[in-house]
Design a protein around this motif. Sequence first.
Motif, PDB file in Angstrom:
ATOM      1  N   SER A   1      18.249   0.226  -6.003  1.00 16.70           N
ATOM      2  CA  SER A   1      19.522  -0.416  -5.658  1.00 16.70           C
ATOM      3  C   SER A   1      19.866  -0.176  -4.187  1.00 16.70           C
ATOM      4  N   ALA A   2      20.732  -1.016  -3.664  1.00 20.80           N
ATOM      5  CA  ALA A   2      21.113  -0.952  -2.252  1.00 20.80           C
ATOM      6  C   ALA A   2      21.784   0.369  -1.887  1.00 20.80           C
ATOM      7  N   ASP A   3      22.395   1.060  -2.865  1.00 26.31           N
ATOM      8  CA  ASP A   3      23.069   2.328  -2.581  1.00 26.31           C
ATOM      9  C   ASP A   3      22.282   3.546  -3.078  1.00 26.31           C
ATOM     10  N   THR A   4      20.990   3.387  -3.266  1.00 27.61           N
ATOM     11  CA  THR A   4      20.138   4.470  -3.750  1.00 27.61           C
ATOM     12  C   THR A   4      20.258   5.723  -2.889  1.00 27.61           C
ATOM     13  N   PHE A   5      20.371   5.567  -1.581  1.00 22.24           N
ATOM     14  CA  PHE A   5      20.415   6.700  -0.653  1.00 22.24           C
ATOM     15  C   PHE A   5      21.785   6.839   0.002  1.00 22.24           C
ATOM     16  N   GLY A   6      22.811   6.330  -0.653  1.00 25.04           N
ATOM     17  CA  GLY A   6      24.170   6.356  -0.134  1.00 25.04           C
ATOM     18  C   GLY A   6      24.608   4.982   0.311  1.00 25.04           C
ATOM     19  N   ASP A   7      25.875   4.858   0.592  1.00 18.93           N
ATOM     20  CA  ASP A   7      26.420   3.575   1.038  1.00 18.93           C
ATOM     21  C   ASP A   7      25.887   3.213   2.410  1.00 18.93           C
ATOM     22  N   ARG A   8      25.595   1.935   2.591  1.00 21.97           N
ATOM     23  CA  ARG A   8      25.144   1.429   3.895  1.00 21.97           C
ATOM     24  C   ARG A   8      26.249   1.673   4.926  1.00 21.97           C
ATOM     25  N   PHE A   9      25.867   2.044   6.137  1.00 19.32           N
ATOM     26  CA  PHE A   9      26.838   2.257   7.205  1.00 19.32           C
ATOM     27  C   PHE A   9      26.223   1.885   8.537  1.00 19.32           C
ATOM     28  N   GLU A  10      27.109   1.582   9.482  1.00 14.49           N
ATOM     29  CA  GLU A  10      26.724   1.320  10.869  1.00 14.49           C
ATOM     30  C   GLU A  10      27.142   2.529  11.692  1.00 14.49           C
ATOM     31  N   LEU A  11      26.253   3.063  12.482  1.00  7.90           N
ATOM     32  CA  LEU A  11      26.566   4.237  13.290  1.00  7.90           C
ATOM     33  C   LEU A  11      27.792   4.006  14.176  1.00  7.90           C
ATOM     34  N   SER A  12      27.895   2.828  14.754  1.00 10.87           N
ATOM     35  CA  SER A  12      28.996   2.549  15.680  1.00 10.87           C
ATOM     36  C   SER A  12      30.360   2.535  14.987  1.00 10.87           C
ATOM     37  N   ALA A  13      30.381   2.405  13.672  1.00 14.27           N
ATOM     38  CA  ALA A  13      31.653   2.344  12.938  1.00 14.27           C
ATOM     39  C   ALA A  13      32.134   3.712  12.453  1.00 14.27           C
ATOM     40  N   LEU A  14      31.323   4.751  12.623  1.00 15.44           N
ATOM     41  CA  LEU A  14      31.684   6.077  12.126  1.00 15.44           C
ATOM     42  C   LEU A  14      32.407   6.907  13.183  1.00 15.44           C
ATOM     43  N   PRO A  15      33.467   7.612  12.790  1.00 19.03           N
ATOM     44  CA  PRO A  15      34.131   8.530  13.719  1.00 19.03           C
ATOM     45  C   PRO A  15      33.418   9.884  13.690  1.00 19.03           C
ATOM     46  N   LEU A  16      32.362  10.014  14.463  1.00 19.88           N
ATOM     47  CA  LEU A  16      31.509  11.204  14.412  1.00 19.88           C
ATOM     48  C   LEU A  16      31.891  12.229  15.475  1.00 19.88           C
TER      49      LEU A  16
END
Length: 110
Positions: A7-22
């Motif tokens: 499934s698409a979330d097998t390894f966690g929810d899809r994310f874009e690096l630029s959208a994360l407050p890291l």
Amino acid sequence: MPGNHLSADTFGDRFELSALPLPRHPAGYAVQQLDSDLLLDRRSGRLLPIRTKGLDALFASFDDAFAEAAQWVLQHCDNPAEHRLAIVPAGYDPVFERPILIYGVLCGHP
């Protein structure tokens, strides 16, 4: 693509690096084994400790990381649902020349 049946979330929810407050600048995506500092090495296809000299663990895209993680699961897991891998944002330390786990060691269970 290997792992089409995962499934698409097998390894966690899809994310874009630029959208994360890291708290640190991300350098790419990494595949981490939960409850450990092991990352999937792109060259060898093995899970290696983050301090391994020459570790090449940064993927340019979520899709690239997903494809390699899926291939690892298909090769190493009798039951793919029990893989314990997650795609995570990772940084890079140019002084030590190695990836950085921005979120640290992630636990498999809260």
